[in-house]
Design an enzyme around this catalytic site. Structure first.
Site, PDB file in Angstrom:
ATOM      1  N   HIS A 110      47.133  77.403  50.625  1.00 37.86           N
ATOM      2  CA  HIS A 110      46.278  78.484  51.106  1.00 37.86           C
ATOM      3  C   HIS A 110      47.027  79.244  52.191  1.00 37.86           C
ATOM      4  CE1 HIS A 110      43.691  79.651  54.601  1.00 37.86           C
ATOM      5  NE2 HIS A 110      43.163  80.415  53.670  1.00 37.86           N
ATOM      6  N   VAL A 113      46.067  86.068  56.340  1.00 42.26           N
ATOM      7  CA  VAL A 113      46.350  86.823  57.564  1.00 42.26           C
ATOM      8  C   VAL A 113      45.382  87.994  57.616  1.00 42.26           C
ATOM      9  CG1 VAL A 113      48.748  86.178  58.001  1.00 42.26           C
ATOM     10  CG2 VAL A 113      48.268  87.981  56.351  1.00 42.26           C
ATOM     11  N   HIS A 149      56.184  72.399  57.382  1.00 36.33           N
ATOM     12  CA  HIS A 149      55.918  72.499  58.818  1.00 36.33           C
ATOM     13  C   HIS A 149      57.101  73.087  59.579  1.00 36.33           C
ATOM     14  CE1 HIS A 149      51.921  70.731  59.633  1.00 36.33           C
ATOM     15  NE2 HIS A 149      52.086  70.194  58.441  1.00 36.33           N
ATOM     16  N   HIS A 179      31.994  65.856  57.088  1.00 36.22           N
ATOM     17  CA  HIS A 179      31.048  64.975  56.401  1.00 36.22           C
ATOM     18  C   HIS A 179      31.745  63.805  55.720  1.00 36.22           C
ATOM     19  CE1 HIS A 179      32.423  67.882  53.404  1.00 36.22           C
ATOM     20  NE2 HIS A 179      32.009  67.077  52.434  1.00 36.22           N
ATOM     21  N   GLY A 262      27.968  90.481  53.184  1.00 32.79           N
ATOM     22  CA  GLY A 262      27.719  91.237  51.960  1.00 32.79           C
ATOM     23  C   GLY A 262      28.970  91.577  51.191  1.00 32.79           C
ATOM     24  N   ARG A 264      32.276  91.016  48.473  1.00 37.70           N
ATOM     25  CA  ARG A 264      32.349  90.925  47.010  1.00 37.70           C
ATOM     26  C   ARG A 264      32.519  89.456  46.613  1.00 37.70           C
ATOM     27  NH1 ARG A 264      36.482  91.795  42.950  1.00 37.70           N
ATOM     28  NH2 ARG A 264      35.674  93.004  41.197  1.00 37.70           N
TER      29      ARG A 264
END
Length: 304
Positions: A110, A113, A149, A179, A262, A264
């Site tokens: 992932h 920016v 890293h 969780h 709101g 897309r």
């Protein structure tokens, strides 16, 4: 747009184009290019470009989206650290990507920016940056984690020795499934609400992170993409992808921001894997590569 906004937008559009071109060359499958625009009467106005590759020999799903939107009121997910801006009109632009490889030995990645600007009546715009990148392996390799890293560390080095350890810690704390008391992956760097270096240097820092993504990730892909795997590895990959879905829907501020403002929906959820599984009380064999992910790679540790 102001000249500053044009500068940021031009960088982000070029970054999306460069990354997707490199991934397309590697996979051999073209991206579907989907330009979109929000209607003027909708809560969120603006436009963007979603690029997505699905069903390729290397990438099962690779989505990379650019968006540039504005709204009348900042949603709660964007003001939890800036309460003085609650309800302010805002503008946001960014590039976000998630790549889900087919081979379980190639990690999911992932990167994001972005810049946000908010304007209170009678005051100058307040701008800040955010972003980072993180790696989510299914099978851990020390050299891959160290390479990822080190690249992040090198990208941030010109902005101060404190930035990599600080943003690495921030990443570990952010990409954490509370969780389950479990990290999503082996981390990377993450920063948000960042403007402390002034506009120009803060923008430069954001660019350094975005522009180092290809160097951080593609060598790992090249190293692992031809490794043989079977049903066992595939089943574990799909199981671990379930954790990715859980984090993005339950904890991710970017997902919450997009849905609350709101945005897309299809573009917001391009991070979802094409397939994922859940199992009740799955247990890994002691000493197995699958168990080593939990014991040797997911616990927070220093990689450089």
């Amino acid at each position: 747009m102001t000249p500053v906004q044009q500068q940021v937008r031009a960088y982000l559009v070029a970054l999306q184009d460069d990354i997707t071109r490199r991934i397309q060359d590697l996979d051999g499958t073209p991206f579907v290019v989907d330009p979109w625009e929000k209607a003027p009467l909708e809560p969120l106005q603006g436009n963007g470009l979603t690029k997505i590759l699905e069903g390729g020999p290397l990438f099962e799903r690779a989505g990379c989206g650019f968006s540039h939107v504005s709204g009348a009121k900042l949603p709660p997910s964007a003001t939890q650290h800036r309460p003085e801006l609650a309800g302010a009109p805002f503008e946001a632009m960014g590039v976000s990507l998630v790549f889900h490889p087919r081979n379980p030995y190639v990690p999911t990645v992932h990167m994001n920016v972005r810049m946000l600007a908010a304007t209170l009546p009678g005051k100058a715009p307040v701008c800040w940056f955010g972003g980072g990148m993180d790696l989510t392996p299914y099978y851990g390799f020390e050299e891959d984690a160290q390479h990822f890293h080190r690249t992040c560390q090198s990208a941030l080095a010109p902005f101060g020795d404190d930035k990599y350890p600080r943003f690495k810690k921030w990443c570990d704390e952010y990409f954490y499934l509370k969780h389950r008391d479990e990290q999503r992956g082996i981390g990377g760097v993450f920063f948000d609400d960042f403007s402390e270096l002034g506009f120009e240097q803060s923008f430069n820092l954001m660019q350094a992170v975005g522009s180092s993504f290809v160097q951080a990730y593609l060598p790992i892909v090249e190293r692992r993409k031809d490794m043989a795997y079977g049903e066992r590895e595939r089943a574990f990959q799909l199981y671990r992808r379930g954790r990715y879905v859980e984090f993005n829907l339950v904890w991710d501020r970017g997902t919450h921001f997009g849905l609350q403002s709101g945005g897309r929906t299809e573009s917001i959820l391009l991070s979802m894997p094409p397939q994922a599984n859940w199992s009740y009380r799955r247990e890994e064999e002691p000493g197995s590569p699958e168990q080593r992910l939990y014991t040797d790679f997911l616990p927070r540790r220093e990689w450089v």
